[in-house]
Design a protein around this motif. Structure first.
Motif, PDB file in Angstrom:
ATOM      1  N   LEU A  15       7.319  -9.572  37.103  1.00 40.30           N
ATOM      2  CA  LEU A  15       6.718  -9.210  36.794  1.00 40.30           C
ATOM      3  C   LEU A  15       6.115  -7.712  36.034  1.00 40.30           C
ATOM      4  N   ALA A  16       7.411  -6.953  36.537  1.00 40.89           N
ATOM      5  CA  ALA A  16       6.831  -5.554  35.821  1.00 40.89           C
ATOM      6  C   ALA A  16       8.033  -5.183  34.041  1.00 40.89           C
ATOM      7  N   SER A  17       8.188  -6.989  34.470  1.00 39.32           N
ATOM      8  CA  SER A  17       9.343  -6.485  33.072  1.00 39.32           C
ATOM      9  C   SER A  17       8.689  -7.232  32.222  1.00 39.32           C
ATOM     10  N   ALA A  18       7.312  -8.560  32.429  1.00 36.38           N
ATOM     11  CA  ALA A  18       6.599  -9.264  31.633  1.00 36.38           C
ATOM     12  C   ALA A  18       5.787  -8.028  31.376  1.00 36.38           C
ATOM     13  N   ILE A  19       4.788  -6.873  31.735  1.00 37.07           N
ATOM     14  CA  ILE A  19       4.059  -6.172  31.787  1.00 37.07           C
ATOM     15  C   ILE A  19       4.703  -5.323  30.866  1.00 37.07           C
ATOM     16  N   GLU A  20       5.881  -4.975  30.843  1.00 36.72           N
ATOM     17  CA  GLU A  20       6.339  -3.390  29.866  1.00 36.72           C
ATOM     18  C   GLU A  20       7.061  -4.425  28.435  1.00 36.72           C
ATOM     19  N   ALA A  21       7.161  -5.330  28.294  1.00 36.48           N
ATOM     20  CA  ALA A  21       8.031  -6.265  27.781  1.00 36.48           C
ATOM     21  C   ALA A  21       6.728  -6.614  26.411  1.00 36.48           C
ATOM     22  N   ALA A  22       5.418  -7.383  27.088  1.00 38.25           N
ATOM     23  CA  ALA A  22       4.288  -7.565  25.656  1.00 38.25           C
ATOM     24  C   ALA A  22       3.974  -6.444  24.635  1.00 38.25           C
ATOM     25  N   ARG A  23       3.399  -6.612  23.800  1.00 36.22           N
ATOM     26  CA  ARG A  23       3.176  -5.672  22.481  1.00 36.22           C
ATOM     27  C   ARG A  23       1.481  -5.358  23.122  1.00 36.22           C
ATOM     28  N   ARG A  24       1.057  -5.035  22.613  1.00 34.95           N
ATOM     29  CA  ARG A  24      -0.334  -4.347  22.699  1.00 34.95           C
ATOM     30  C   ARG A  24      -0.987  -5.285  22.001  1.00 34.95           C
ATOM     31  N   GLY A  25      -1.808  -6.420  23.261  1.00 36.83           N
ATOM     32  CA  GLY A  25      -2.644  -6.665  22.143  1.00 36.83           C
ATOM     33  C   GLY A  25      -2.155  -8.471  22.875  1.00 36.83           C
ATOM     34  N   GLY A  26      -0.603  -8.629  22.909  1.00 34.59           N
ATOM     35  CA  GLY A  26       0.072  -9.310  24.116  1.00 34.59           C
ATOM     36  C   GLY A  26      -0.724 -10.128  24.468  1.00 34.59           C
ATOM     37  N   THR A  27      -0.161 -11.617  25.438  1.00 30.63           N
ATOM     38  CA  THR A  27      -0.352 -12.363  26.214  1.00 30.63           C
ATOM     39  C   THR A  27       0.924 -12.233  27.164  1.00 30.63           C
ATOM     40  N   VAL A  28       0.742 -12.211  28.657  1.00 31.03           N
ATOM     41  CA  VAL A  28       1.560 -12.170  30.002  1.00 31.03           C
ATOM     42  C   VAL A  28       1.443 -14.022  30.622  1.00 31.03           C
ATOM     43  N   VAL A  29       2.108 -15.123  30.298  1.00 29.41           N
ATOM     44  CA  VAL A  29       1.709 -16.173  31.385  1.00 29.41           C
ATOM     45  C   VAL A  29       2.802 -15.971  32.554  1.00 29.41           C
ATOM     46  N   LEU A  30       1.595 -15.736  33.709  1.00 26.63           N
ATOM     47  CA  LEU A  30       2.173 -16.183  34.662  1.00 26.63           C
ATOM     48  C   LEU A  30       2.632 -17.056  35.421  1.00 26.63           C
ATOM     49  N   LEU A  31       3.833 -17.852  35.608  1.00 23.11           N
ATOM     50  CA  LEU A  31       4.230 -18.931  35.546  1.00 23.11           C
ATOM     51  C   LEU A  31       5.045 -19.285  37.089  1.00 23.11           C
ATOM     52  N   GLY A  32       6.052 -18.451  36.677  1.00 22.95           N
ATOM     53  CA  GLY A  32       6.802 -17.846  38.257  1.00 22.95           C
ATOM     54  C   GLY A  32       5.768 -18.114  39.379  1.00 22.95           C
ATOM     55  N   LEU A  33       6.059 -18.241  40.350  1.00 21.12           N
ATOM     56  CA  LEU A  33       4.883 -18.190  41.861  1.00 21.12           C
ATOM     57  C   LEU A  33       5.432 -16.729  42.585  1.00 21.12           C
ATOM     58  N   GLN A  34       4.305 -15.931  42.079  1.00 23.36           N
ATOM     59  CA  GLN A  34       4.706 -14.875  43.238  1.00 23.36           C
ATOM     60  C   GLN A  34       4.154 -15.528  44.659  1.00 23.36           C
ATOM     61  N   ARG A  35       5.455 -13.880  45.577  1.00 24.34           N
ATOM     62  CA  ARG A  35       4.685 -14.014  46.883  1.00 24.34           C
ATOM     63  C   ARG A  35       3.814 -13.776  47.288  1.00 24.34           C
ATOM     64  N   ALA A  36       3.749 -14.664  47.957  1.00 22.20           N
ATOM     65  CA  ALA A  36       1.691 -14.472  49.183  1.00 22.20           C
ATOM     66  C   ALA A  36       1.182 -13.303  48.943  1.00 22.20           C
ATOM     67  N   GLY A  37      -0.256 -12.934  49.359  1.00 22.79           N
ATOM     68  CA  GLY A  37      -0.667 -11.296  49.589  1.00 22.79           C
ATOM     69  C   GLY A  37      -0.557 -10.555  48.226  1.00 22.79           C
ATOM     70  N   VAL A  83       5.963 -28.425  33.217  1.00 19.67           N
ATOM     71  CA  VAL A  83       5.083 -27.327  33.707  1.00 19.67           C
ATOM     72  C   VAL A  83       5.246 -26.325  32.578  1.00 19.67           C
ATOM     73  N   ALA A  84       6.999 -26.326  32.145  1.00 16.37           N
ATOM     74  CA  ALA A  84       6.961 -25.434  30.796  1.00 16.37           C
ATOM     75  C   ALA A  84       6.521 -25.446  29.654  1.00 16.37           C
ATOM     76  N   TRP A  85       6.082 -26.855  29.141  1.00 19.35           N
ATOM     77  CA  TRP A  85       5.036 -26.920  28.349  1.00 19.35           C
ATOM     78  C   TRP A  85       3.757 -26.711  28.301  1.00 19.35           C
ATOM     79  N   HIS A  86       3.155 -26.551  29.404  1.00 20.20           N
ATOM     80  CA  HIS A  86       1.788 -26.723  30.134  1.00 20.20           C
ATOM     81  C   HIS A  86       1.677 -24.870  30.248  1.00 20.20           C
ATOM     82  N   GLY A  87       2.763 -24.043  30.536  1.00 22.43           N
ATOM     83  CA  GLY A  87       2.948 -23.135  30.802  1.00 22.43           C
ATOM     84  C   GLY A  87       2.933 -22.500  29.329  1.00 22.43           C
ATOM     85  N   LEU A  88       3.566 -22.276  28.483  1.00 21.27           N
ATOM     86  CA  LEU A  88       4.158 -21.696  27.207  1.00 21.27           C
ATOM     87  C   LEU A  88       2.170 -22.213  26.507  1.00 21.27           C
ATOM     88  N   GLU A  89       1.552 -23.319  26.444  1.00 23.41           N
ATOM     89  CA  GLU A  89       0.511 -23.574  26.202  1.00 23.41           C
ATOM     90  C   GLU A  89      -0.930 -23.176  26.479  1.00 23.41           C
TER      91      GLU A  89
END
Length: 344
Positions: A246-268, A159-165
């Motif tokens: 999720l808020a921290s992930a977006i804030e910490a990404a550099r311009r032109g960077g990539t954010v991988v949503l690996l942790g399952l967020q709540r429904a809705g 799961v971790a390998w797939h997420g990073l790739e």
């Protein structure tokens, strides 16, 4: 020995009970399970009687992170012979006849079954038992040099390998992991394996931060918003599955960077800083389970290039499953918790 299994009956009703001996179909082998890792979905079935949209409607053997030894080969001659040590890939992909999905990404098949899942009725029984019958297509041989305790980590490591790739080539890049639970720890390990230049990790608790540091990550407190924003990470893997994460992930990404949503967020609906993602031209990608990485993960675990030392913090006998689940539910005292099915 009786065939003890760990069975979820309803919310707060987890039992260790004797199961019938497995009766394999022609394409199924009988496994003697050695170790099983307690996953977040197992905890949800125990605490809530459901994992997302998968609701318990009948008793179900839990467990999909499992390793063991074949004790009876499949009658049709498929799969490994008796005595083969294996890790189990828990997915069987199925289409629903309506929804399109890419054939080279079986993890996205819309009607798939997964060991220890209540999505379908009858439920797909899991592998937390001393002896189980499983289709041979799920069984992947592991080298003799790979301890079965470590082989039980193949599924979450995949799961971790797939997420990073999903972020592409991370060699030479700065990688941040939000949430250093068991999956986050494995993302840190995979990032090191894949040649990331710098790896950072956040968590609310001291123990997971210490484990991540043992793997060469620089750690930060999850609430240190200023420090996270100053990282300008090339790749951020959100593995906490929380709205603040999720808020921290977006804030910490550099311009032109990539954010991988690996942790399952709540429904809705989930709030997110979309304007920031737009103006920074962030690439935001989802990651769900894994596809064809399983054998690569087994090979990397076996040769030691994927270092998962310290990720397993507790190994408890299967007949103490309720205690093990309680330990696994407390992220301040545990990372990955394994059930040991080999004892008397």
């Amino acid at each position: 020995m009786p065939n003890l299994g760990v069975v979820a009956h309803a919310a707060d009703d987890l039992r260790v009970e004797a199961l019938p001996e497995p009766s394999p179909a022609a394409d199924e082998a009988v496994l003697e399970i050695a170790f099983g890792g307690v996953c977040g979905s197992d905890l949800h079935y125990w605490r809530h009687g459901a994992a997302g949209a998968s609701v318990l409607r009948e008793p179900m053997v839990l467990g999909h992170e499992i390793s063991g030894t074949v004790v009876a080969a499949a009658a049709d001659g498929s799969g490994p012979s008796a005595g083969t040590r294996v890790a189990v890939h828990p997915l069987t992909p199925h289409g629903d006849g309506i929804t399109p999905w890419p054939a080279d990404r079986p993890n996205l098949a819309p009607a798939s079954s997964y060991l220890g899942s209540a999505l379908h009725l009858p439920h797909t029984q899991g592998g937390f038992a001393r002896r189980v019958a499983l289709p041979t297509r799920l069984l992947h041989a592991v080298p003799e040099t790979l301890p079965l305790e470590v082989a039980a980590l193949a599924e979450p490591a995949a799961v971790a390998w797939h997420g990073l790739e999903r972020a592409g080539d991370v060699s030479g890049k700065r990688v941040l992991v939000i949430g250093a639970g068991p999956i986050g720890q494995l993302v840190v390990a995979v990032a090191r394996h894949h040649g990331a230049a710098e790896v950072f990790a956040t968590d609310l608790h001291a123990l997971p931060r210490r484990i991540a540091e043992q793997h060469g990550a620089t750690t930060l407190a999850a609430a240190d918003a200023a420090a996270l924003a100053a990282l300008h990470a090339d790749v951020v893997v959100e593995s906490s599955g929380t709205v603040p994460g999720l808020a921290s992930a977006i804030e910490a990404a550099r311009r032109g960077g990539t954010v991988v949503l690996l942790g399952l967020q709540r429904a809705g609906d989930v709030p997110a800083a979309v304007a920031t993602a737009i103006t920074r031209e962030l690439t935001i990608v989802g990651s769900f389970r894994f596809a064809d990485e399983f054998d690569d993960v087994i090979a990397a675990l076996a040769d030691g290039s994927l270092d998962v030392s310290g990720v397993v913090t507790h190994v408890l006998p299967a007949d103490r499953a309720l205690e093990a689940f309680g330990v696994a539910a407390d992220a301040s005292v545990s990372s990955k918790v394994l059930l040991d099915f080999t004892g008397e």
